[in-house]
Design a protein around this motif. Structure first.
Motif, PDB file in Angstrom:
ATOM      1  N   LEU A 130       0.848  -1.194   0.000  1.00 21.30           N
ATOM      2  CA  LEU A 130       0.000   0.000   0.000  1.00 21.30           C
ATOM      3  C   LEU A 130       0.880   1.239   0.000  1.00 21.30           C
ATOM      4  CD1 LEU A 130      -2.639  -1.085   2.681  1.00 21.30           C
ATOM      5  CD2 LEU A 130      -2.969  -0.986   0.198  1.00 21.30           C
ATOM      6  N   HIS A 131       0.553   2.143  -0.898  1.00 20.28           N
ATOM      7  CA  HIS A 131       1.323   3.382  -0.988  1.00 20.28           C
ATOM      8  C   HIS A 131       0.512   4.508  -0.350  1.00 20.28           C
ATOM      9  CE1 HIS A 131       4.305   6.140  -2.501  1.00 20.28           C
ATOM     10  NE2 HIS A 131       3.313   6.943  -2.873  1.00 20.28           N
ATOM     11  N   PHE A 132       1.184   5.372   0.371  1.00 18.52           N
ATOM     12  CA  PHE A 132       0.465   6.509   0.961  1.00 18.52           C
ATOM     13  C   PHE A 132       1.342   7.751   0.954  1.00 18.52           C
ATOM     14  CE2 PHE A 132       2.466   6.239   5.235  1.00 18.52           C
ATOM     15  CZ  PHE A 132       2.880   4.915   5.270  1.00 18.52           C
ATOM     16  N   GLU A 133       0.667   8.881   1.000  1.00 19.90           N
ATOM     17  CA  GLU A 133       1.369  10.166   0.932  1.00 19.90           C
ATOM     18  C   GLU A 133       0.737  11.159   1.874  1.00 19.90           C
ATOM     19  OE1 GLU A 133       3.037  10.484  -3.628  1.00 19.90           O
ATOM     20  OE2 GLU A 133       1.343  11.745  -3.055  1.00 19.90           O
ATOM     21  N   MET A 134       1.555  12.094   2.336  1.00 26.97           N
ATOM     22  CA  MET A 134       1.016  13.188   3.144  1.00 26.97           C
ATOM     23  C   MET A 134       1.555  14.496   2.598  1.00 26.97           C
ATOM     24  SD  MET A 134       1.201  15.621   5.560  1.00 26.97           S
ATOM     25  CE  MET A 134       2.586  15.478   6.667  1.00 26.97           C
ATOM     26  N   LYS A 135       0.634  15.413   2.352  1.00 31.30           N
ATOM     27  CA  LYS A 135       1.021  16.750   1.900  1.00 31.30           C
ATOM     28  C   LYS A 135       0.748  17.743   3.018  1.00 31.30           C
ATOM     29  CE  LYS A 135       0.106  16.211  -3.033  1.00 31.30           C
ATOM     30  NZ  LYS A 135      -0.826  16.490  -4.109  1.00 31.30           N
ATOM     31  N   LYS A 136       1.727  18.609   3.244  1.00 36.71           N
ATOM     32  CA  LYS A 136       1.526  19.714   4.182  1.00 36.71           C
ATOM     33  C   LYS A 136       1.442  20.983   3.350  1.00 36.71           C
ATOM     34  CE  LYS A 136       4.872  21.463   6.921  1.00 36.71           C
ATOM     35  NZ  LYS A 136       5.804  21.622   8.074  1.00 36.71           N
ATOM     36  N   ASN A 137       0.326  21.659   3.469  1.00 41.48           N
ATOM     37  CA  ASN A 137       0.104  22.892   2.692  1.00 41.48           C
ATOM     38  C   ASN A 137       0.364  22.658   1.202  1.00 41.48           C
ATOM     39  OD1 ASN A 137      -0.281  24.019   5.251  1.00 41.48           O
ATOM     40  ND2 ASN A 137       1.871  24.590   5.421  1.00 41.48           N
ATOM     41  N   GLY A 138      -0.025  21.475   0.730  1.00 34.02           N
ATOM     42  CA  GLY A 138       0.061  21.164  -0.695  1.00 34.02           C
ATOM     43  C   GLY A 138       1.374  20.567  -1.161  1.00 34.02           C
ATOM     44  N   LYS A 184       2.864  23.863  12.490  1.00 34.95           N
ATOM     45  CA  LYS A 184       2.623  25.155  13.134  1.00 34.95           C
ATOM     46  C   LYS A 184       1.179  25.586  12.851  1.00 34.95           C
ATOM     47  CE  LYS A 184       4.353  28.036   9.356  1.00 34.95           C
ATOM     48  NZ  LYS A 184       4.075  27.041   8.338  1.00 34.95           N
ATOM     49  N   ILE A 185       0.726  26.554  13.601  1.00 35.49           N
ATOM     50  CA  ILE A 185      -0.647  27.027  13.427  1.00 35.49           C
ATOM     51  C   ILE A 185      -0.845  27.496  11.986  1.00 35.49           C
ATOM     52  CG2 ILE A 185      -2.270  28.861  14.118  1.00 35.49           C
ATOM     53  CD1 ILE A 185      -1.017  28.646  16.946  1.00 35.49           C
ATOM     54  N   GLY A 186      -1.947  27.063  11.401  1.00 35.45           N
ATOM     55  CA  GLY A 186      -2.250  27.447  10.017  1.00 35.45           C
ATOM     56  C   GLY A 186      -1.920  26.373   8.998  1.00 35.45           C
ATOM     57  N   ASP A 187      -1.107  25.377   9.402  1.00 34.58           N
ATOM     58  CA  ASP A 187      -0.789  24.284   8.473  1.00 34.58           C
ATOM     59  C   ASP A 187      -2.037  23.432   8.207  1.00 34.58           C
ATOM     60  OD1 ASP A 187       1.891  24.961   8.300  1.00 34.58           O
ATOM     61  OD2 ASP A 187       2.577  23.429   9.719  1.00 34.58           O
ATOM     62  N   VAL A 188      -2.070  22.824   7.032  1.00 32.75           N
ATOM     63  CA  VAL A 188      -3.110  21.844   6.718  1.00 32.75           C
ATOM     64  C   VAL A 188      -2.417  20.577   6.238  1.00 32.75           C
ATOM     65  CG1 VAL A 188      -5.108  21.287   5.278  1.00 32.75           C
ATOM     66  CG2 VAL A 188      -4.799  23.625   6.099  1.00 32.75           C
ATOM     67  N   LEU A 189      -2.721  19.461   6.905  1.00 31.31           N
ATOM     68  CA  LEU A 189      -2.135  18.166   6.547  1.00 31.31           C
ATOM     69  C   LEU A 189      -3.196  17.342   5.828  1.00 31.31           C
ATOM     70  CD1 LEU A 189      -0.497  17.250  10.009  1.00 31.31           C
ATOM     71  CD2 LEU A 189       0.437  18.715   8.203  1.00 31.31           C
ATOM     72  N   GLU A 190      -2.808  16.758   4.699  1.00 36.27           N
ATOM     73  CA  GLU A 190      -3.752  15.948   3.928  1.00 36.27           C
ATOM     74  C   GLU A 190      -3.075  14.645   3.526  1.00 36.27           C
ATOM     75  OE1 GLU A 190      -6.380  18.884   1.291  1.00 36.27           O
ATOM     76  OE2 GLU A 190      -4.233  19.321   1.207  1.00 36.27           O
ATOM     77  N   ALA A 191      -3.759  13.532   3.803  1.00 34.40           N
ATOM     78  CA  ALA A 191      -3.139  12.232   3.541  1.00 34.40           C
ATOM     79  C   ALA A 191      -3.990  11.408   2.592  1.00 34.40           C
ATOM     80  CB  ALA A 191      -2.947  11.487   4.858  1.00 34.40           C
ATOM     81  N   THR A 192      -3.290  10.714   1.662  1.00 35.34           N
ATOM     82  CA  THR A 192      -3.984   9.843   0.705  1.00 35.34           C
ATOM     83  C   THR A 192      -3.422   8.426   0.788  1.00 35.34           C
ATOM     84  OG1 THR A 192      -2.439  10.501  -1.051  1.00 35.34           O
ATOM     85  CG2 THR A 192      -4.524  11.683  -0.957  1.00 35.34           C
ATOM     86  N   VAL A 198      -8.103  10.307   2.600  1.00 34.19           N
ATOM     87  CA  VAL A 198      -8.774   9.695   3.757  1.00 34.19           C
ATOM     88  C   VAL A 198      -8.693  10.560   5.015  1.00 34.19           C
ATOM     89  CG1 VAL A 198      -8.632   7.276   3.021  1.00 34.19           C
ATOM     90  CG2 VAL A 198      -6.708   8.287   4.274  1.00 34.19           C
ATOM     91  N   LEU A 199      -7.761  11.516   5.022  1.00 31.96           N
ATOM     92  CA  LEU A 199      -7.584  12.288   6.252  1.00 31.96           C
ATOM     93  C   LEU A 199      -7.098  13.693   5.924  1.00 31.96           C
ATOM     94  CD1 LEU A 199      -7.310  12.510   9.379  1.00 31.96           C
ATOM     95  CD2 LEU A 199      -5.070  11.431   9.167  1.00 31.96           C
ATOM     96  N   ARG A 200      -7.754  14.660   6.556  1.00 32.52           N
ATOM     97  CA  ARG A 200      -7.349  16.069   6.402  1.00 32.52           C
ATOM     98  C   ARG A 200      -7.362  16.672   7.791  1.00 32.52           C
ATOM     99  NH1 ARG A 200      -9.440  21.238   5.756  1.00 32.52           N
ATOM    100  NH2 ARG A 200      -8.369  22.461   4.130  1.00 32.52           N
ATOM    101  N   CYS A 201      -6.335  17.426   8.123  1.00 28.34           N
ATOM    102  CA  CYS A 201      -6.242  17.949   9.484  1.00 28.34           C
ATOM    103  C   CYS A 201      -5.673  19.371   9.489  1.00 28.34           C
ATOM    104  CB  CYS A 201      -5.364  17.010  10.313  1.00 28.34           C
ATOM    105  SG  CYS A 201      -5.249  17.479  12.025  1.00 28.34           S
ATOM    106  N   PRO A 202      -6.542  20.345   9.745  1.00 29.34           N
ATOM    107  CA  PRO A 202      -6.021  21.698   9.918  1.00 29.34           C
ATOM    108  C   PRO A 202      -5.376  21.830  11.298  1.00 29.34           C
ATOM    109  CG  PRO A 202      -8.453  21.684   9.717  1.00 29.34           C
ATOM    110  CD  PRO A 202      -8.009  20.268   9.883  1.00 29.34           C
ATOM    111  N   VAL A 203      -4.293  22.578  11.361  1.00 31.60           N
ATOM    112  CA  VAL A 203      -3.586  22.766  12.636  1.00 31.60           C
ATOM    113  C   VAL A 203      -3.928  24.158  13.159  1.00 31.60           C
ATOM    114  CG1 VAL A 203      -1.310  22.852  13.739  1.00 31.60           C
ATOM    115  CG2 VAL A 203      -1.729  21.229  11.878  1.00 31.60           C
ATOM    116  N   LYS A 204      -4.344  24.190  14.442  1.00 30.51           N
ATOM    117  CA  LYS A 204      -4.763  25.474  15.009  1.00 30.51           C
ATOM    118  C   LYS A 204      -4.031  25.738  16.314  1.00 30.51           C
ATOM    119  CE  LYS A 204      -9.035  25.859  12.570  1.00 30.51           C
ATOM    120  NZ  LYS A 204     -10.435  26.233  12.580  1.00 30.51           N
TER     121      LYS A 204
END
Ligand code: MG
Length: 204
Positions: A130-138, A184-192, A198-204
């Motif tokens: 299984l392959h997976f990736e995580m993007k931070k702020n794109g 850090k605050i304002g980051d958005v993490l998105e994982a596929t 399957v997962l998106r997480c805004p950091v506040k």
């Protein structure tokens, strides 16, 4: 339910931490208060100056089981997703140095973000390809393949079941590939997972 997390399960991540390749799976637990679900935001806690994301394949237990062999492990899990094992890296370094337990750096509230589960039947290649990736702020920060795990999913589930009875709803985080880093605050993490968000997480 309980959350079990495997540590140091990808060689390249073990190297980036400066740790030693383990001979047996290393695991720790998080309480259910660590759960962060439905893409809710992660709030940076005030006790750490260095929170890291660790993107991991997470498997869902679907049946009570104890002390079963790896070849029977597939009977005990039914779905996969991705999760973020949020870690207070500054506190973890202190705990490692002093030989202290890890709960305050690993098991705090909201430290286990878990995405939407997908039935394992939708991945006929099985858990080890299984392959997976995580993007931070794109931008891609982590790119992992379960083929690179030191201990594969079925070995992990079997190993954990020697010590803990597994129950329906328990979740196992299976370790992170290299590329961990801070949020850090304002980051958005998105994982596929295999290209599926399957997962998106805004950091506040
Ligand atoms: Mg981890």
């Amino acid at each position: 339910m309980k959350i079990i997390c495997i540590g140091q399960n990808y060689r390249e991540h073990v190297k980036e931490l400066g740790a030693r390749i383990p001979d047996q799976p290393v695991f720790f637990c998080k309480p259910d208060t660590a759960l962060l679900i439905r893409n809710r935001p992660f709030y940076i806690p005030d006790f750490s100056q260095e929170i890291h994301y660790e993107t991991e394949l997470v498997i869902r237990i679907c049946k009570v089981g104890k002390n079963f062999a790896p070849r029977f492990a597939p009977d005990y899990y039914d779905a996969y997703t991705l999760g973020f094992d949020f870690t207070a890296r500054d506190i973890q370094r202190h705990c490692r140095k002093e030989g202290l337990p890890w709960e305050i750096c690993k098991a705090f509230d909201n430290s286990a973000a878990i995405g939407q589960f997908i039935p394992k039947s939708e991945f006929p290649q099985g858990p080890d390809r299984l392959h997976f990736e995580m993007k931070k702020n794109g931008a891609i920060c982590q790119s992992g393949d379960t083929a690179d795990m030191i201990f594969k999913v079925d070995e992990i589930v079997s190993y954990v079941s020697r010590f803990f009875t597994l129950r329906t709803g328990d979740c196992i985080f299976t370790g992170t590939p290299p590329g961990v880093g801070s949020v850090k605050i304002g980051d958005v993490l998105e994982a596929t997972l295999e290209g599926i968000p399957v997962l998106r997480c805004p950091v506040k």
